[in-house]
Every structure is written in C-alpha cells, then in structure tokens.
Design a protein around this motif. Structure first.
Motif, mmCIF file in Angstrom:
data_model
loop_
_atom_site.group_PDB
_atom_site.id
_atom_site.type_symbol
_atom_site.label_atom_id
_atom_site.label_comp_id
_atom_site.label_asym_id
_atom_site.label_seq_id
_atom_site.Cartn_x
_atom_site.Cartn_y
_atom_site.Cartn_z
ATOM 1 N N TYR A 94 -52.590 -40.404 -61.539
ATOM 2 C CA TYR A 94 -53.128 -41.708 -61.181
ATOM 3 C C TYR A 94 -54.554 -41.588 -60.662
ATOM 4 N N SER A 147 -49.087 -45.419 -69.121
ATOM 5 C CA SER A 147 -48.653 -46.755 -68.722
ATOM 6 C C SER A 147 -48.091 -47.475 -69.938
ATOM 7 N N MET A 206 -46.294 -48.767 -65.318
ATOM 8 C CA MET A 206 -47.733 -48.820 -65.054
ATOM 9 C C MET A 206 -48.103 -47.508 -64.378
ATOM 10 N N GLN A 207 -49.391 -47.299 -64.099
ATOM 11 C CA GLN A 207 -49.816 -46.013 -63.558
ATOM 12 C C GLN A 207 -49.152 -45.697 -62.224
#
Length: 770
Positions: free
Chosen positions: A186, A193, A705-706
């Motif tokens: 991240y 993602s 998602m990240q």
C-alpha cells in the motif's frame, strides 16, 4: 616526507574535494587506509536511528588508489557483532575477497583484518559488508582506481553513492516481506485492487496473475523512508567553473532499489560501466541496478546548476546532486508506474503470448560442448559470427589492467549448441520483454572482448526463481543451503544463461571475475561484474575460468540474496585456504535457513484470537487459539514441511470444545495431511485425524481495494471417523465452519475488521500484527 607525498597524491588524484574524501598514507607503492566500523546514531528523516558507520559516516570514505600500486586497508570492528568487507568489482586474491567463512574470516567484535592486494585495473568500484543485512544499515563506500593514463578528458572527479534508507531494522523488514504484509504494498502503491481493476478494465489481467499464484505486479518490495546521495537527499557541488568537465561516478549501493539516473538540461553522456570503459553514448536516462556503477561526463554551464537525479525505479522518491553555480535546471519528473498496465503485460508474458520459453531445463552441473556450427543461430551485428570466449586476464598476467584490452585475442566463428536446453532459440542472444531503458542492450565495449580459451564451453542454465507468497528466492528452485557448489575447471569458458522467470529485476553479481554480457554487440560485448536480468527475460554471460578456489555468485538485491538466490562457483582441484580452518564453511548456508517469527492478536465483540507463525525456507510451525465469548474455543498447533513451492505436509494437534461450557471435556485429535496453494491465492488443506475423521479446509484473502481485504476460511469435516461410521452403520454426518469478513488496514501493525463466524456469530474489532 610521507605526509607530503600523501598530500601530493591526494591533490593529483582527486582534483576536487568532497566530504567523504580522506587522505591515505603512502609507503612506497602501498596506499594505506584505516577504516573503523561502529554503531552510531544517525538521523536522515527527522528520527534518530541506530546505524552502522565507517569512520563515523554513511557512506564510508572514498578510497582512492592508482593502477599498478598496492592497496593496504586496515579494518577495525568496534561493534559487538561480527562484520566483513567485500571489495566489489576488484580482481584480487581469493582470500582478500571478503565473503565471511567462504573466502575470508569474519571480522569478530573488537577484532581487525588487514586487506592487501595489487591494483590490477582502474575504474569505479565500491565496498560493502557481506555479513547478514548490514549493508542496509550503512556499511558501504566507494573505491576509485585512477588509470595510469586517462582515456577521457575531464577536469574534476565527482563520486555519487546512491542508496536507500529505512528507519526499520533490516531483519524486521525481511520478516514483513515473508509474512506478506500488505501495508508495504500500500505504501509503495503497488497493492492490487479488485475495484480499481474493474474501473480500469484490467480485471482479466489481474485474474490471470492470481491464477498463476502471483499476488500482484511489483517493481519493488520495500517502502523506504529516504533515498540518499552521498548520505543526503540533496547535495550541492557549486565549486566548479563554467566549461569544466566533471566525471560523475555513480554507484548503486542500495540494498534493494534500482534507480533511474537522469539530469536536467539534456541527455546523459555515458562512458563507463562497472569500471570498464564503453563506447560513449547518449541516453535520456539510465537504469542502474544494485551493485552496478556507471560513469558520466557532465559539462558545467555558465550561470546554471544542473540537477543530477537518482529516482527510485518505483518513483517513490529520489535524491539529487546539483552541479554548478546559478539557476537550477531540474531533471524532468519520471511518471508514476501504472501497475495495472504493467500487470497486464506481465500476465501476457506468463501466458506465453510473446512466444518465448520461460521454462528452460535447469543445468547446474555443466555440459561441455564443442564449438560447432548451428543453423539455429540468429544473425548478429558481427556478420553472423558469435563470440565464444571471453575477455579475461590470466591470474599470472594481472600486473597491468590495460592488458585486459590489448591481449592477442582469438575467436571462433561457430556457436555452441547445448541440446539439453530443449529450445530452438539462440541462447546467447538477449531476450528482453521489459522496457529497461539503456542498461543492457546498448552497452558496447570500445575494443574486442573476444578470446580463444580452449575448444569447449561449459554451458549452464540458471533459472532465477522466486515465491512472492512466502518471499523465497532461489536459483533453479533451490536456495543456497539446498544446492551443491557449481563445479568448473580452470582454463575453460563458462557460459551461464540467466533465465528470469519472476516479475522482479535481479542484478546478478559474480565475485572475482569480469564476464562478457552477450547483448547482441558481437565481439564488442561489454565486460561487467554485475548484470541486470529484467523480469521475464533472459541474459547470457560468459567468462574464462582463470581463477581458483570458491567465489560467490548471487543476486545483489540484499533481501533476495539472504533469502537464497545465491550459488558458489567452485574450481575443481582447489583446496580451502588453511587460514579459514577455524571458521566453518557451513556458516554461509545459515542466512536462508534463518527462522522468522510473527503473530497476530485479534479482539472483537464476539471472540478473541491469537496466531503465531515461525518459518524458514522449508519448515513452518503454526499456533492458533480462538475463544468465543459464548465460551466455545479451539486450539491448533501444527508443523508443516514444504516439499515444493506451494505443497507441504503437515501434522498437528487440535483441541476443540463441543459445548458452551469451558469445564466440559474438550475433544482432542491428532491430525496429518497436506496443504497446497491453488490458483487465485486459495490455500487448501486436507487432513485426517487418528480416528480417520477427514477434514477439508479452504482459506482466501482477496484485496477489494488497496487497504480493504475480504477474508474467508471454510472447514468441512465429518462428525465421526470412517471406522466408527462403518461400525455403527450410521449415515454420514458433517459439520461446517465458516469465517468471513472485511479487514481494513489502518497502518503497518493495526487493522479494523468486521467478521461473521458460525461458532461465535457476528463481531467487529481490532487486529494487531507483531
């Protein structure tokens, strides 16, 4: 008198003074330096961190020598741990090479070693610790060997040592890599993602990567706190006059970062690589791998200060030197990498859409093959004549560095065919499917590097292999501790095909030798000691085996080397130096056998959980304890043995409550089974207990998602063992356990989560990684 000579030598050699320079002692032909390695507090980012320094600095001092002289370097270890110094790129006696336990004794706490060797050739080189992960903590510096006669005109000489810096301890960094801490990805920006892939139309490519058990596209693994140039994020060199030509010597001393080198005001003029002159060339930017060196000529402009910038390949930061005095001319920013586009290209490579065979047959024992004509060979720029020998210096002829370029060289006109490779491709032609800029393809030697050394070559194939899931790096699927020495004979030509099957760059470094990089430039193939092998690409090198004893060959990304991407090249008939008798050779195998331990503690509104993992290359021990506030609990302890990249045998003990009272007798079972990582990062398990009760388990960890992950864990087992069901003639009764939920990363150590568990119900809480 000696002091006076020292000052004169220093003035003649440097022509300009920079902060890292120290004045050597001169005694006849000997140039003498004293280095002291110690712990010291440093602050590069606003935070005090304990580091390792040489003469109280990071980097260590520039060591300047003259070709044909003799180096004498006294190294004192003032730390409470052992250390070492390797003289990277220099041709020297085996005992002086500085790899602890293999070629040279370690420098014990409070101890010292004197290194002494002839200076056989000129160029830009460097030195660093070869002990553990100490290089990341600051033990590195530069070496400049001035030629007897200049081959290029320049007025000043400037050394730029670029490196990466983390405030974390290197051992903790490697532990986080092995546990696959998503926070690192991240911070870098390369975390996969699912939602982003849908939005950008690259979902199919992401699924292809996951189907190949690749978590995502990576350029780098570590989020660094700073990138340094001569120990600072910005250096100013304004002492030069307009019109002055500065030879800028750049050394990549980073532990794991490649750098794009570029400057303001125009293209770079490249004149040397890894200490060897090349045919001058211009390039908008140059990618420099770990352990490589490049030299450039920069002309100082009237009223301008040119920025010479080193940008991390993942574009997470840069360091700069400003050369000249006046208005600053900045280098252009390099755009951030698009990991979805890169992932799409990587998925195509793995799918074989480029038509190249990335699964070559490994060959470490070496096939001796006669030089013979092969109709399979592709034309080269050398009128279809491929080189079959390497530019070399015989050990007894190493008195003059320029003899390397002026020997009476012979060549053969035919190519080697090694039928064990099972391919119709020309193994000596570079195969690059990745845009790496200038680095490999365009470097061209100024003179022929071809020699004739015997009538045959020893052909080796090294598949560069890795496992990002557990962060294990290897050659031909084996780490250093799992492999034998690579045996070669003195007098033969050794040709190694480096076949990179991974999505990471690997800068491969051979100690004690220069090798020819067969990059399509025929007889002008360049000489290097470290070569970049781009992702999903192939590079072939060759060298004349003119040494003796054992030499290290490894990836110069520090964390790859320590995780196993290393071999020992060993000359047949050589015996280990008797001075190494007190130092067991087995110590060189310890790094990739090191155990790493981590854990996670979770507290939620419905249950608490503690997991502990301890692992090395082939072994893993796990403990899991879960306790629900409804008084149900489960304890698991197991041992796993990896017999492949993703396959492992397991044996363990389960303790599980069968009621809502902790006072009731729990059910205890001993289990054996297998585990295997399937496509889409789906970890599977099949085991059976002492009553022959089968169980199947599935575990999934998927990034939406990240920072947002979806987790799932499903277990299916029968209520009774097979024998018991047969005896009681009962129908099959089963039990299923499901845990699923969302996890959001707050930082490197903490996450919030919301989960549902069929045993404990719904809950939300906090998870701590340690």
């Amino acid at each position: 008198m000696k002091k006076f000579l020292s000052i004169i030598f220093y003035i003649l050699c440097t022509q300009s003074v920079i902060a890292q320079e120290i004045i050597p002692q001169i005694n006849g032909d000997s140039i003498i330096y004293n280095l002291t390695i110690d712990h010291q507090m440093v602050n590069f980012t606003g935070k005090d961190v304990m580091a390792m320094t040489i003469n109280q600095g990071i980097p260590g001092p520039v060591l300047r020598f003259q070709e044909g002289k003799h180096a004498v370097i006294h190294v004192k270890n003032e730390m409470d741990v052992e250390t070492s110094i390797h003289w990277h790129g220099l041709l020297l006696p085996n005992y002086m090479d500085g790899v602890p336990y293999l070629t040279t004794p370690p420098i014990l706490p409070g101890g010292s070693i004197t290194y002494h060797f002839p200076l056989l050739h000129s160029g830009t080189f460097w030195y660093h610790s070869h002990t553990g992960l100490q290089e990341q903590k600051g033990i590195y510096g530069s070496i400049i060997v001035e030629p007897k006669e200049k081959t290029f005109h320049y007025d000043h000489d400037l050394v730029l040592v670029v490196s990466d810096w983390t405030n974390d301890t290197p051992h903790h960094v490697l532990k986080n890599l092995k546990r696959h801490n998503e926070w690192y990805a991240y911070q870098i920006g390369n975390a996969p993602s699912l939602f982003r892939s849908i939005r950008k139309g690259t979902l199919n490519a992401q699924f292809k990567l996951w189907s190949m058990k690749m978590p995502g596209m990576h350029i780098s693994d570590i989020p660094y706190d700073a990138f340094l140039m001569n120990g600072a994020e910005e250096m100013v060199y304004d002492e030069y006059e307009p019109g002055d030509v500065v030879r800028v010597r750049v050394i990549n001393a980073g532990a794991s970062s490649y750098f794009w080198l570029h400057q303001g005001g125009g293209h770079l003029e490249v004149i040397s690589s890894d200490g060897n002159d090349i045919q001058p060339a211009h390039a908008p930017k140059v990618l420099i791998g770990n352990g490589e060196t490049y030299d450039f000529l920069v002309t100082v402009q009237e009223g301008k200060s040119l920025e010479f910038r080193a940008t991390a390949q993942d574009v997470t930061g840069f360091a700069s030197a400003f050369i000249g005095n006046g208005d600053r001319i900045y280098a252009e920013d390099i755009p951030l990498p698009d990991y979805d586009v890169l992932g799409t290209e990587m998925a195509r490579m793995h799918a074989g859409e480029h038509g190249h065979d990335m699964n070559m047959k490994a060959e470490e024992t070496g096939i001796m093959t006669e030089y013979e004509h092969s109709s399979m060979m592709a034309p080269t720029d050398d009128h279809n004549q491929m080189d079959h020998s390497m530019h070399t210096v015989q050990q007894e002829e190493k008195s003059n560095a320029h003899a390397m370029h002026n020997m009476d060289l012979e060549s053969k006109n035919d190519e080697v065919t090694d039928h064990s490779m099972h391919t119709t491709e020309d193994m000596t032609s570079p195969m690059t499917m990745w845009d790496v800029g200038y680095s490999n393809a365009l470097i061209k030697a100024p003179e022929s590097t071809v020699i004739h050394s015997g009538d045959s070559v020893r052909s080796l194939v090294f598949n560069l292999t890795g496992n990002m899931w557990r962060y294990i790096w290897s050659i031909n699927g084996k780490t250093l501790s799992e492999s034998d020495k690579i045996r070669i004979n003195k007098g033969e030509v050794v040709r190694i095909t480096l076949n990179n099957t991974t999505m990471m760059h690997h800068p491969m470094h051979l100690h004690g030798h220069f090798f020819r990089v067969l990059n399509g430039n025929g007889e002008f193939s360049p000489l290097k000691h470290t070569v970049d092998v781009p992702p999903m690409s192939r590079v072939t090198i060759e060298f004349a085996a003119n040494e003796e004893k054992d030499w290290f060959f490894h990836c110069h990304i520090l964390y790859h080397m320590k995780s196993g991407m290393t071999r020992v090249i060993s000359y047949n008939g050589s015996e280990r130096d008797q001075r190494l008798a007190p130092f067991a050779l087995s110590n060189i195998y310890k790094p990739d056998r090191t155990w790493y331990t981590w854990g996670t503690a979770t507290g939620s509104s419905s249950f608490g959980e503690l997991s502990l993992t301890s692992t090395n290359t082939r072994n893993m021990v796990e403990f899991l304890g879960e306790y629900g506030w409804n008084e149900k609990y489960e304890l698991k302890a197991n041992y796993q043995r990896f017999t492949g990249e993703y396959f492992r045998w397991m044996a363990g003990i389960n303790v599980e409550s069968k009621s809502h009272s902790v006072t009731d007798e729990p059910e205890v079972s001993a289990r054996i089974g297998v585990k295997y990582l399937l496509w889409y990062i789906l970890d599977t398990e099949f085991n059976i207990d002492h009553e022959l009760t089968p169980e199947i388990g599935l575990k999934l960890h998927l990034p939406l998602m990240q920072r947002l992950m979806v987790n799932g864990h499903f277990e299916f087992h029968t209520e009774k063992g097979i024998y018991e069901m047969i005896d009681e003639e009962k129908v099959l009764e089963t039990e299923q356990t499901l845990t699923t939920g969302l996890e959001y990363l707050l930082n490197k150590n903490f996450s919030v989560l919301a989960e549902f568990d069929t045993r404990f119900g719904f809950g939300g809480g906090l998870s701590w990684r340690f």
